[in-house]
Structures are given as C-alpha cells and as structure tokens.
Design a protein around this motif. Structure first.
Motif, short mmCIF file in Angstrom:
data_model
loop_
_atom_site.label_atom_id
_atom_site.label_comp_id
_atom_site.label_asym_id
_atom_site.label_seq_id
_atom_site.Cartn_x
_atom_site.Cartn_y
_atom_site.Cartn_z
N SER A 139 -19.31 15.34 58.47
CA SER A 139 -19.19 16.79 58.60
C SER A 139 -19.12 17.12 60.09
CB SER A 139 -20.40 17.50 57.97
OG SER A 139 -21.55 17.34 58.78
N ALA A 140 -18.89 18.38 60.39
CA ALA A 140 -18.80 18.82 61.78
C ALA A 140 -20.16 18.86 62.46
CB ALA A 140 -18.14 20.19 61.86
N THR A 141 -21.23 18.72 61.69
CA THR A 141 -22.57 18.85 62.25
C THR A 141 -23.36 17.55 62.30
OG1 THR A 141 -23.47 19.47 60.09
CG2 THR A 141 -22.73 21.25 61.54
N ASN A 142 -22.79 16.44 61.78
CA ASN A 142 -23.53 15.18 61.88
C ASN A 142 -22.84 14.22 62.84
OD1 ASN A 142 -21.37 14.15 60.40
ND2 ASN A 142 -22.54 13.82 58.53
N ASN A 168 -19.19 12.44 66.85
CA ASN A 168 -19.17 13.60 65.98
C ASN A 168 -18.44 13.28 64.67
OD1 ASN A 168 -17.32 16.35 65.36
ND2 ASN A 168 -19.52 16.64 65.54
N GLY A 169 -19.04 13.68 63.53
CA GLY A 169 -18.45 13.38 62.23
C GLY A 169 -17.08 13.96 62.03
N GLU A 170 -16.82 15.12 62.64
CA GLU A 170 -15.50 15.74 62.48
C GLU A 170 -14.41 14.88 63.11
OE1 GLU A 170 -13.29 20.04 63.02
OE2 GLU A 170 -15.17 19.67 64.07
N TYR A 180 -13.38 14.41 55.06
CA TYR A 180 -13.15 15.71 54.44
C TYR A 180 -11.90 16.30 55.08
CZ TYR A 180 -15.27 17.77 58.65
OH TYR A 180 -15.55 18.13 59.95
N GLU A 181 -11.54 17.52 54.74
CA GLU A 181 -10.30 18.11 55.24
C GLU A 181 -10.46 18.50 56.71
OE1 GLU A 181 -8.06 22.24 54.66
OE2 GLU A 181 -8.32 21.17 52.76
N ALA A 182 -10.32 17.50 57.56
CA ALA A 182 -10.41 17.71 59.01
C ALA A 182 -9.15 17.11 59.64
CB ALA A 182 -11.65 17.03 59.57
N ILE A 183 -8.33 17.95 60.19
CA ILE A 183 -7.06 17.53 60.78
C ILE A 183 -7.15 17.65 62.30
CG2 ILE A 183 -4.56 17.83 60.77
CD1 ILE A 183 -5.87 17.08 58.05
#
Length: 317
Positions: A52-55, A121-123, A183-186
C-alpha cells in the motif's frame, strides 16, 4: 515518498569524496573491482504482504569491497517470479534521439541510495510489479493476488553525477518475498523540489511535503531524469538548490537529497542572466551549493534540471 526511494531521478554522488558507511576512506586508495555483493535475506520473506502507499519493506545489504570505504550508489530492482521459476525484472523502453523505441533496459526504483539499507515504499514496489507485468494504464490492471516477488540491488561508483567508474558496477544476489500482492498503482513521472529564497527556505523534511508541493519540478517523461518547473519568483536576491527527496537539509559531508552547483554550502559566483534572460551550466552535483542571482527583478522563471548530463537551465519568461 516516491522520491525518498529515485525518481527518480534520481541523486548520484561523487565517488572518492565521501564514504557510504560513515567511515572516511584512506588517502590515495587502490580501486578493486568487487567480486561479491550480498543482499541480506529479509526477515519477512514468508509473511503475507499487501502493498500500500502507507507501508514499507525493509532491505539491508553489505558494501561491496572496492578497496576502500567508497561512497557507493545503490539502486533497487524489483521482479516478478513466473510459474517456471524465471524472473521478469522491471524494465523500461530505450529510445533513440527521435523518440523511437529501440530496445529495453533494466529499470530501478526512482531514488538512488547511499547507505546499506532502505525502507522501500509499498507504492513504488507495486508500481514496479505492474510495470514488470506490462501494465501502463489503470484500466489495464488485473489483481493477481499474492505472488513471489524478487529483489536485487545494483552498486556502483560515480565521479560527478553521471560518470560511472569503470569496473565498479556489481549486482547483488536475489532475495524473495514469497507472498506479496500489488494493487492498482501505476508509475508516474518523478519529481524534485526547489528549496531556497522563493519559498523562504522551507525545510526539506517529510512534515513539509504539502508546503513544498507547489515547488516541484516534474519529470518531462517517465524515466527521462529531466525535470522542469515554472514558478513565479518575487523580487530580491534569488538563491536556491534542489532536493531529490525530503529527509533533512543534509551537510557538506553527507548531502542526502540535496543537489546544487558544488558540494560546499555556499553560493557559486558568476550567476548572471544572458542576453536571452537565461542562465545555464553543467555543474549539477550532490551537495549544498546554491545558485544566487543578486537583485532579481521578479517574474516567472522556468527551471530545467537534466540529471543525465548534469546540466541546468533557468529562463526568465
């Protein structure tokens, strides 16, 4: 956060001036081409990790033996393990001078690192997984659940910002996270920050990310490492440097995310606008040096920073 890890573009340091693991190098060292480079097996290798964007994901590695405690540059690459055990590493297109795709090359997380560990960063990891899967648009994303994801690190020495020391590049072993889900991260264009008199020297710290948001220079194309931004600058002495990520100010000995025209925390001389109201040089390097234009009349200025060639261009519009 993205540039805390890059884009990104992006910070490469002067080899032979500083040390990567806090020890000063010996005088007149003898360079040795390293033969081994160890990325440590992560403690969470068998845990289920939903990115995720926070982990973050923590990695550590040893410094290659260059013959002295060199100030190495580290880049992290992500890959997807296929059913046959092969790895599809994150790669990007290579283009010719006309913009035509002529091949592919390895692509790395956008921020270069200078110490032997990183909290990734997870993102950014999810973006690289999707890039390896060939996903370039959100509408193409398909959730593939938990998969085995590979990581490796490239180490190298550089003289100035982009001059690779011959024989210094080495790739680590590969480690795996056995259950990791994207996840949907481009991937989006990377960015850097202008910090200086135009924004009253806002401290380049994570807590000030919102305040520095309007002072981003955005990558002209994903992976280009050319950054551009146009800002309205008030009248007065114009003095500034750039930051590739937000952590803190850095120092002469450890510039961290800071890049400028010299290592020393001081303005360089000779900053004058030419007859076309432009200024350019090829002095860009890691450091806390600044450009200073005394008595700037005020107005809109376009800042262009090319991390590939160490060149900058500032133009009054």
């Amino acid at each position: 956060m993205k540039n805390k890890l890059l884009l990104g573009a992006l910070l490469i340091c002067i080899a032979g001036i500083f040390t990567s693991c806090e020890d000063d190098r010996d005088d007149n060292p003898t360079f040795i081409t390293p033969t081994s480079f160890t990325l440590n097996t992560p403690a969470m290798t068998d845990q289920y990790i939903q990115l995720s964007a926070t982990n973050t994901v923590h990695l550590t590695w040893s410094q290659p033996n260059f013959g002295y405690n060199a100030y190495a540059t580290y880049s992290i690459q992500v890959g997807v393990v296929q059913a046959d055990g092969g790895i599809t590493w994150c790669q990007k297109n290579v283009k010719d001078g006309n913009g035509n795709v002529i091949g592919r090359e390895d692509d790395y997380l956008s921020t270069n690192l200078y110490t032997c560990s990183s909290d990734i960063n997870g993102e950014e990891i999810a973006q690289c997984i999707n890039q390896a899967d060939g996903i370039t648009k959100p509408e193409d994303y398909v959730d593939k659940g938990f998969r085995k994801i590979a990581f490796r690190v490239r180490a190298a020495l550089f003289e100035a910002l982009t001059d690779l020391v011959p024989g210094s590049t080495i790739i680590s072993n590969t480690v795996f996270f056995n259950y990791m889900a994207a996840y949907e991260a481009i991937k989006a264009p990377a960015y850097i920050y202008l910090v200086g008199s135009p924004n009253d020297w806002i401290a380049p710290q994570p807590a000030n990310a919102a305040a520095l948001e309007p002072w981003k220079l955005i990558e002209t194309e994903i992976g280009s490492k050319v950054f551009e931004g146009t800002f309205v600058i008030p009248a007065g002495d114009l003095q500034f440097r750039f930051y590739t990520y937000l952590d803190d100010w850095g120092s002469d000995d450890d510039p961290m995310g800071s890049v400028g025209p010299q290592a020393k925390d001081a303005p360089i001389s000779g900053c004058e606008w030419d007859e076309k109201n432009s200024y350019s040089d090829d002095l860009l390097q890691p450091g806390k040096g600044t450009w200073k234009f005394a008595g700037f009349a005020g107005g809109s200025v376009t800042f262009t920073v090319d991390m590939n060639t160490n060149k900058v261009k500032f133009t009054v519009n």
